[in-house]
Design a protein around this motif. Structure first.
Motif, short mmCIF file in Angstrom:
data_model
loop_
_atom_site.label_atom_id
_atom_site.label_comp_id
_atom_site.label_asym_id
_atom_site.label_seq_id
_atom_site.Cartn_x
_atom_site.Cartn_y
_atom_site.Cartn_z
N ASP A 99 -36.43 13.48 -19.45
CA ASP A 99 -36.52 13.72 -20.89
C ASP A 99 -37.88 14.36 -21.15
N THR A 159 -33.06 17.01 -22.09
CA THR A 159 -32.67 15.81 -21.35
C THR A 159 -31.64 16.21 -20.29
N GLU A 171 -43.63 14.59 -20.65
CA GLU A 171 -42.41 13.80 -20.76
C GLU A 171 -42.36 13.08 -22.10
N ARG A 172 -41.23 13.15 -22.76
CA ARG A 172 -41.04 12.34 -23.96
C ARG A 172 -40.87 10.88 -23.59
N THR A 173 -40.07 10.62 -22.56
CA THR A 173 -39.96 9.29 -21.95
C THR A 173 -40.05 9.47 -20.44
N LEU A 174 -40.56 8.46 -19.76
CA LEU A 174 -40.74 8.56 -18.32
C LEU A 174 -39.40 8.73 -17.62
N CYS A 175 -39.39 9.56 -16.60
CA CYS A 175 -38.16 9.74 -15.83
C CYS A 175 -37.81 8.42 -15.14
N ARG A 176 -36.51 8.20 -14.96
CA ARG A 176 -36.07 6.95 -14.35
C ARG A 176 -34.77 7.18 -13.59
N THR A 205 -39.49 1.74 -14.85
CA THR A 205 -40.44 2.85 -14.85
C THR A 205 -41.86 2.39 -14.49
#
Length: 333
Positions: free
Chosen positions: A273, A298, A237-242, A173
């Motif tokens: 996410d 998600t 974003e809760r977590t970075l897109c990957r 990421t």
């Protein structure tokens, strides 16, 4: 894989041994000649006249052909027909009479990797299979990045050499990773498609999607109540897109290289996410009649692009955790 076979077929023009190997199983013409003879039999009541078919034998230049000879002739004729068909397809592609490279693409063997099986009551073998597929996906990701780097088809990145540690950075990421610009483009497309679906913008949906996922989005649009207007809200974003899985294969079948881009078709699974919500307004009065709390969502979406077209990435499928990949025989670099 399936996409590579037609390309190999175009490369075999002028090579008869590859031609018979590739195409003889699909185009086989059997020539059989039957000679029918009738023998009148005299019986007491003058009743029966029968005809029988003798064993297959055709005459050519005064000599009888054996079944083995006929099979050889059929193979030779089949090879000649195959060669003519290939030459016809090449001429049609060169004169733009038909664009066979624009045909719909099959979903490649991309999948959502996992280190354990998600099946209920999974056995040790199930967990080992999931582990093996995750390892295989990691290797295939590297192979696809190598192909993209070699063909200079990594979006927004100029690669000096395809041999780099970046080959193993598919799921990274970091903004400096090879797929950093693509991740940002995928996130922008994700926002646009959700806004278009909420606003019932069918034109935008058709421009941003393809295949089964376009059908799913269109059904979602037409299931909405036309008395209300929905507005999709993105809260971050809760977590970075990957990118979790990526495949690159040659899918441009023209005899000459494309004018722009490369011969590669690319499919990539991106994990999102996010926090999102929907506000609803009355179409008649414009008053807000409802809204949802920000909800964690998600999703795993498959993005696709033909690199010889100057067109945006499109969303073509949705995947889920626990689905096994379409396992195929590994191909060499």
């Amino acid at each position: 894989m399936a996409l590579r076979a037609p390309r190999r077929c175009f490369n075999i023009v002028g090579s008869s041994h590859s031609l018979s190997r590739t195409w003889s199983s699909t185009l086989v013409i059997h020539h059989r000649c039957y000679a029918q003879s009738a023998t009148a039999q005299k019986t007491k009541d003058k009743n029966a006249v029968t005809s029988s078919a003798p064993p297959s034998a055709s005459r050519k230049v005064g000599k009888a052909n054996t079944p083995q000879k006929e099979a050889q002739d059929s193979t030779v004729m089949s090879a000649e027909d195959n060669l003519r068909n290939i030459e016809t397809l090449q001429r049609m592609a060169e004169t733009n009479e038909v664009d066979i490279s624009s045909a719909p693409l099959e979903l490649m063997d991309v999948h959502v990797p996992s280190w354990r099986s998600h099946q209920p009551d999974a056995s040790l073998g199930d967990h080992f299979r999931a582990f093996w597929q995750a390892q295989r996906n990691w290797l295939f990701n590297a192979r696809s990045l190598y192909r993209m780097a070699k063909a200079r088809s990594i979006p927004g990145v100029k690669v000096k050499s395809p041999w780099s540690w970046q080959l193993f950075s598919t799921q990274s990421t970091k903004p400096t990773a090879w797929l950093g610009p693509f991740r940002q483009a995928a996130l922008d497309a994700y926002k646009q498609i959700n806004e278009a679906v909420a606003a019932r913008d069918e034109k935008a949906v058709k421009a941003l999607t393809a295949g089964d996922q376009q059908t799913a989005y269109m059904k979602l649009i037409r299931s909405q109540d036309p008395r209300f207007i929905n507005v999709w809200k993105f809260h971050g974003e809760r977590t970075l897109c990957r990118v979790v899985s990526i495949r690159a294969l040659e899918a441009y079948y023209g005899a000459k290289a494309p004018r722009v881009g490369s011969r590669l078709a690319i499919q990539a699974v991106v994990r999102f996410d996010t926090l999102q919500s929907v506000e609803t307004y009355s179409k008649k009065t414009g008053a807000r009649v409802g809204e949802t709390e920000p909800k964690a969502v998600t999703e795993y979406l498959v993005f696709q692009k033909r690199m010889w077209y100057d067109s945006p990435w499109v969303i073509r499928d949705r995947l889920y955790e626990g689905l096994e990949s379409r396992f195929t025989i590994p191909q060499s670099f």
